[in-house]
Design an enzyme around this catalytic site. Sequence first.
Site, PDB file in Angstrom:
ATOM      1  N   LYS A  32      67.820  16.667 133.817  1.00  0.00           N
ATOM      2  CA  LYS A  32      66.552  15.943 133.910  1.00  0.00           C
ATOM      3  C   LYS A  32      66.734  14.732 134.807  1.00  0.00           C
ATOM      4  O   LYS A  32      67.622  13.901 134.566  1.00  0.00           O
ATOM      5  CB  LYS A  32      66.190  15.434 132.510  1.00  0.00           C
ATOM      6  CG  LYS A  32      64.867  15.902 131.980  1.00  0.00           C
ATOM      7  CD  LYS A  32      64.666  15.256 130.615  1.00  0.00           C
ATOM      8  CE  LYS A  32      63.334  15.596 130.058  1.00  0.00           C
ATOM      9  NZ  LYS A  32      63.073  14.861 128.823  1.00  0.00           N
TER      10      LYS A  32
HETATM   11  C1  E4P Z   1      59.829  15.347 127.389  1.00  0.00           C
HETATM   12  O1  E4P Z   1      60.757  15.871 127.923  1.00  0.00           O
HETATM   13  C2  E4P Z   1      59.880  14.010 126.773  1.00  0.00           C
HETATM   14  O2  E4P Z   1      61.128  13.858 126.141  1.00  0.00           O
HETATM   15  C3  E4P Z   1      58.857  13.803 125.700  1.00  0.00           C
HETATM   16  O3  E4P Z   1      57.942  14.861 125.600  1.00  0.00           O
HETATM   17  C4  E4P Z   1      58.293  12.434 125.624  1.00  0.00           C
HETATM   18  O4  E4P Z   1      57.391  12.371 124.550  1.00  0.00           O
HETATM   19  P1  E4P Z   1      56.830  11.014 123.974  1.00  0.00           P
HETATM   20  O5  E4P Z   1      55.824  10.464 124.936  1.00  0.00           O
HETATM   21  O6  E4P Z   1      56.177  11.385 122.671  1.00  0.00           O
HETATM   22  O7  E4P Z   1      58.005  10.093 123.781  1.00  0.00           O
END
Ligand code: E4P
Length: 231
Positions: free
Chosen positions: A83
């Site tokens: 990522k």
């Molecule tokens: C995705 O890869 C992220 O880790 C995640 O969906 C972020 O979610 P949040 O906005 O609830 O922290």
Amino acid sequence: MKLFLDTAHLADIETAVGWGILEGVTTNPTLAAREGMEFPDLVKAITDIVPGPVSAEVVAETREEMVDLGRALRAIAGNVYVKVPMTREGVAAGAVLAREGVPVNVTLVFSPTQAILAARIGAAFVSPFVGRIDDIANDGMSLLSEIVEIYAVQGYDTEVLAASLRHPQHVAHAARLGADIATMPFSVMEKLFNHPLTDIGMERFNADWEAYQAALADKRSDVSGSGGGTR
Ligand code: E4P
């Protein structure tokens, strides 16, 4: 639409694998920090449980550092997806990694143009954060819809991973819009099963089945009782 868990909590991942519905996991630095394990060990443990893609984020300032970290993460297991953040350095690092054949997930995406950049570097996944857009009183699902449409019109191969989903309605909406993947917290995945009419239906079926079995048992004992009396 594939279903991913957005967590680094091993027990929850094991439970969802047991349900037979989990196709991958996304993590982020916030989620990893909650687990109190060395990050490479945590990533390895998750990849040991989940056969599908496991996204692990690089946290660094420069593209060179991100590339090094990304290569190291990828070396942990064949299902690690690296990522990278939607920053200039993150995109530059993602481009290098993607060219090397490393599957890249571009995260923190909040606009259609950012999603175009992710596709152009050959990312495997693009992660628009639906819930965080809703949080600032904008429409996260409109963004998702726009990205899905652009990707279809342009014929991009990058898969659209709807992220930051906060409730089951988000999941259903993402599926209706044509997202390739939905990632969600464990609490949201659990709720996908729930419906009060299913619970009421189960109670009634179980009660009727028990009454039916009890009636058959009575009938059997009557028959065997009367058979004994004819001798
Ligand atoms: C995705 O890869 C992220 O880790 C995640 O969906 C972020 O979610 P949040 O906005 O609830 O922290």
